[in-house]
Each structure stands twice: as C-alpha cells, then as structure tokens.
Write a protein that holds these residues in place. Structure first.
Motif, PDB file in Angstrom:
ATOM      1  N   VAL A 227       0.795  -1.323  -0.103  1.00 22.40           N
ATOM      2  CA  VAL A 227      -0.099   0.055   0.012  1.00 22.40           C
ATOM      3  C   VAL A 227       0.888   1.359  -0.037  1.00 22.40           C
ATOM      4  O   VAL A 227       0.391   2.290  -0.244  1.00 22.40           O
ATOM      5  CB  VAL A 227      -1.189   0.036   1.136  1.00 22.40           C
ATOM      6  CG1 VAL A 227      -1.986  -1.162   1.080  1.00 22.40           C
ATOM      7  CG2 VAL A 227      -0.368   0.045   2.456  1.00 22.40           C
TER       8      VAL A 227
ATOM      9  N   TYR B 229      -2.261   3.932   8.133  1.00 24.05           N
ATOM     10  CA  TYR B 229      -3.038   3.652   7.015  1.00 24.05           C
ATOM     11  C   TYR B 229      -4.067   2.622   7.059  1.00 24.05           C
ATOM     12  O   TYR B 229      -5.345   3.000   6.618  1.00 24.05           O
ATOM     13  CB  TYR B 229      -1.777   2.803   6.027  1.00 24.05           C
ATOM     14  CG  TYR B 229      -2.671   2.500   4.599  1.00 24.05           C
ATOM     15  CD1 TYR B 229      -2.325   3.355   3.617  1.00 24.05           C
ATOM     16  CD2 TYR B 229      -3.407   1.275   4.380  1.00 24.05           C
ATOM     17  CE1 TYR B 229      -2.958   3.180   2.308  1.00 24.05           C
ATOM     18  CE2 TYR B 229      -4.042   1.363   3.239  1.00 24.05           C
ATOM     19  CZ  TYR B 229      -3.741   2.010   1.839  1.00 24.05           C
ATOM     20  OH  TYR B 229      -4.333   2.041   0.980  1.00 24.05           O
ATOM     21  N   PHE B 230      -4.239   1.809   8.037  1.00 23.25           N
ATOM     22  CA  PHE B 230      -5.380   1.015   8.390  1.00 23.25           C
ATOM     23  C   PHE B 230      -6.382   1.626   8.861  1.00 23.25           C
ATOM     24  O   PHE B 230      -7.628   1.638   8.539  1.00 23.25           O
ATOM     25  CB  PHE B 230      -4.752  -0.308   9.521  1.00 23.25           C
ATOM     26  CG  PHE B 230      -6.000  -1.082   9.780  1.00 23.25           C
ATOM     27  CD1 PHE B 230      -5.905  -2.473   9.243  1.00 23.25           C
ATOM     28  CD2 PHE B 230      -7.028  -0.848  10.664  1.00 23.25           C
ATOM     29  CE1 PHE B 230      -7.088  -3.322   9.721  1.00 23.25           C
ATOM     30  CE2 PHE B 230      -7.903  -1.407  11.177  1.00 23.25           C
ATOM     31  CZ  PHE B 230      -8.015  -2.950  10.532  1.00 23.25           C
ATOM     32  N   GLU B 231      -6.002   2.388   9.975  1.00 26.03           N
ATOM     33  CA  GLU B 231      -7.302   3.477  10.549  1.00 26.03           C
ATOM     34  C   GLU B 231      -7.607   4.537   9.485  1.00 26.03           C
ATOM     35  O   GLU B 231      -9.049   4.919   9.607  1.00 26.03           O
ATOM     36  CB  GLU B 231      -6.636   4.112  11.837  1.00 26.03           C
ATOM     37  CG  GLU B 231      -6.389   3.175  12.733  1.00 26.03           C
ATOM     38  CD  GLU B 231      -5.765   3.909  14.168  1.00 26.03           C
ATOM     39  OE1 GLU B 231      -5.731   4.867  14.095  1.00 26.03           O
ATOM     40  OE2 GLU B 231      -5.250   3.256  15.037  1.00 26.03           O
ATOM     41  N   GLU B 232      -7.094   4.855   8.732  1.00 28.45           N
ATOM     42  CA  GLU B 232      -7.459   5.631   7.556  1.00 28.45           C
ATOM     43  C   GLU B 232      -8.452   5.032   6.371  1.00 28.45           C
ATOM     44  O   GLU B 232      -9.378   5.697   5.653  1.00 28.45           O
ATOM     45  CB  GLU B 232      -6.373   6.549   6.978  1.00 28.45           C
ATOM     46  CG  GLU B 232      -5.717   7.640   7.602  1.00 28.45           C
ATOM     47  CD  GLU B 232      -4.277   8.092   7.107  1.00 28.45           C
ATOM     48  OE1 GLU B 232      -4.102   7.754   5.894  1.00 28.45           O
ATOM     49  OE2 GLU B 232      -4.085   9.025   7.668  1.00 28.45           O
ATOM     50  N   HIS B 233      -7.981   3.770   6.075  1.00 25.68           N
ATOM     51  CA  HIS B 233      -8.730   3.146   5.223  1.00 25.68           C
ATOM     52  C   HIS B 233      -9.683   1.844   5.469  1.00 25.68           C
ATOM     53  O   HIS B 233     -10.617   1.525   4.741  1.00 25.68           O
ATOM     54  CB  HIS B 233      -7.660   2.503   4.031  1.00 25.68           C
ATOM     55  CG  HIS B 233      -7.020   3.678   3.503  1.00 25.68           C
ATOM     56  ND1 HIS B 233      -5.694   4.265   4.066  1.00 25.68           N
ATOM     57  CD2 HIS B 233      -7.060   4.381   2.257  1.00 25.68           C
ATOM     58  CE1 HIS B 233      -5.415   5.410   3.231  1.00 25.68           C
ATOM     59  NE2 HIS B 233      -6.175   5.259   2.196  1.00 25.68           N
ATOM     60  N   TYR B 234      -9.167   1.044   6.542  1.00 25.29           N
ATOM     61  CA  TYR B 234     -10.015   0.035   6.945  1.00 25.29           C
ATOM     62  C   TYR B 234     -10.976   0.152   8.232  1.00 25.29           C
ATOM     63  O   TYR B 234     -12.110  -0.639   8.162  1.00 25.29           O
ATOM     64  CB  TYR B 234      -8.927  -1.159   7.069  1.00 25.29           C
ATOM     65  CG  TYR B 234      -8.437  -1.464   5.873  1.00 25.29           C
ATOM     66  CD1 TYR B 234      -8.813  -1.956   4.473  1.00 25.29           C
ATOM     67  CD2 TYR B 234      -6.715  -1.495   5.815  1.00 25.29           C
ATOM     68  CE1 TYR B 234      -8.121  -2.062   3.468  1.00 25.29           C
ATOM     69  CE2 TYR B 234      -6.195  -1.543   4.731  1.00 25.29           C
ATOM     70  CZ  TYR B 234      -6.639  -1.992   3.569  1.00 25.29           C
ATOM     71  OH  TYR B 234      -6.071  -2.092   2.648  1.00 25.29           O
TER      72      TYR B 234
ATOM     73  N   TYR C 177      -3.399  -7.118   4.019  1.00 25.90           N
ATOM     74  CA  TYR C 177      -3.543  -5.595   4.025  1.00 25.90           C
ATOM     75  C   TYR C 177      -2.563  -4.955   3.017  1.00 25.90           C
ATOM     76  O   TYR C 177      -2.538  -3.501   3.171  1.00 25.90           O
ATOM     77  CB  TYR C 177      -3.550  -5.326   5.200  1.00 25.90           C
ATOM     78  CG  TYR C 177      -4.630  -5.725   6.063  1.00 25.90           C
ATOM     79  CD1 TYR C 177      -5.933  -4.828   5.778  1.00 25.90           C
ATOM     80  CD2 TYR C 177      -4.840  -6.824   6.869  1.00 25.90           C
ATOM     81  CE1 TYR C 177      -6.854  -5.319   6.668  1.00 25.90           C
ATOM     82  CE2 TYR C 177      -6.025  -7.383   7.467  1.00 25.90           C
ATOM     83  CZ  TYR C 177      -7.051  -6.426   7.269  1.00 25.90           C
ATOM     84  OH  TYR C 177      -8.065  -7.057   8.109  1.00 25.90           O
TER      85      TYR C 177
END
Length: 98
Positions: free
Chosen positions: A8, A78-83, A41
């Motif tokens: 990502v 990134y996870f918190e912004e997208h998932y 991910y």
C-alpha cells in the motif's frame, strides 16, 4: 516462481522504499504469526538488505523500535484511514503501535 506481493506504500517493489537501491528484500511489516495479514493488507515494503536484516539498527536487529516501529506506525495509520478504527486494528494485529 516467487509470489508477487503488493504494498500500500509503493508500486515499485524493485527498489528500496527509503534509499531507492535496487535488489531489495521484501519486508513484512508484521512478521511471524501475522505475516499473512501483512500480505492481505499490503503491509509489505521493499528495503535495502542492510535496512532489513544485516546491520545494527535494521528492522530485524531492532524489533519494535527505530525503523521497525516507524513502519508499524505507518501501517497502523494506513489501516485506520482505510479499513477501520484503532480497536479494529487491535483486534486484527493484537495491539496498537500508536
């Protein structure tokens, strides 16, 4: 034939993310028992061999600190912004790095 992993963070898996050096090692940001989750991910990143495992301060020489911690925080952000939420991240990856 080796598995083609996607990140990502970059489309260029042929050069180190930080230095641009060719022939990188592909680092799973969450390794060990969470290696497959890193692949799922896209939390893999190309690193020059010396940043990956060969020198003092490399991600595997200095786990959960320095560059390794920076990468884990990048992945969690990134996870918190997208998932999902921070709690969602904790449920998937076991703990928060932020």
């Amino acid at each position: 034939m080796a598995k083609r992993l996607k990140s990502v963070f970059t489309e260029d898996m042929e050069h180190c993310y930080f230095t641009g050096a060719p022939y990188p090692h592909i680092h799973h940001i969450f390794y060990g028992s969470r290696r497959k989750l890193s692949e799922k991910y896209g939390f893999v990143i190309p690193l020059a061999p010396y940043l990956h495992e060969f020198e003092k301060g490399s991600v595997h020489d200095n786990p959960n600190a320095g560059l390794d911690l920076k990468l884990k925080r990048m992945a969690q952000t990134y996870f918190e912004e997208h998932y999902g939420s921070r709690e969602d991240f904790r449920q998937v990856f076991g703990k928060s790095w932020l």
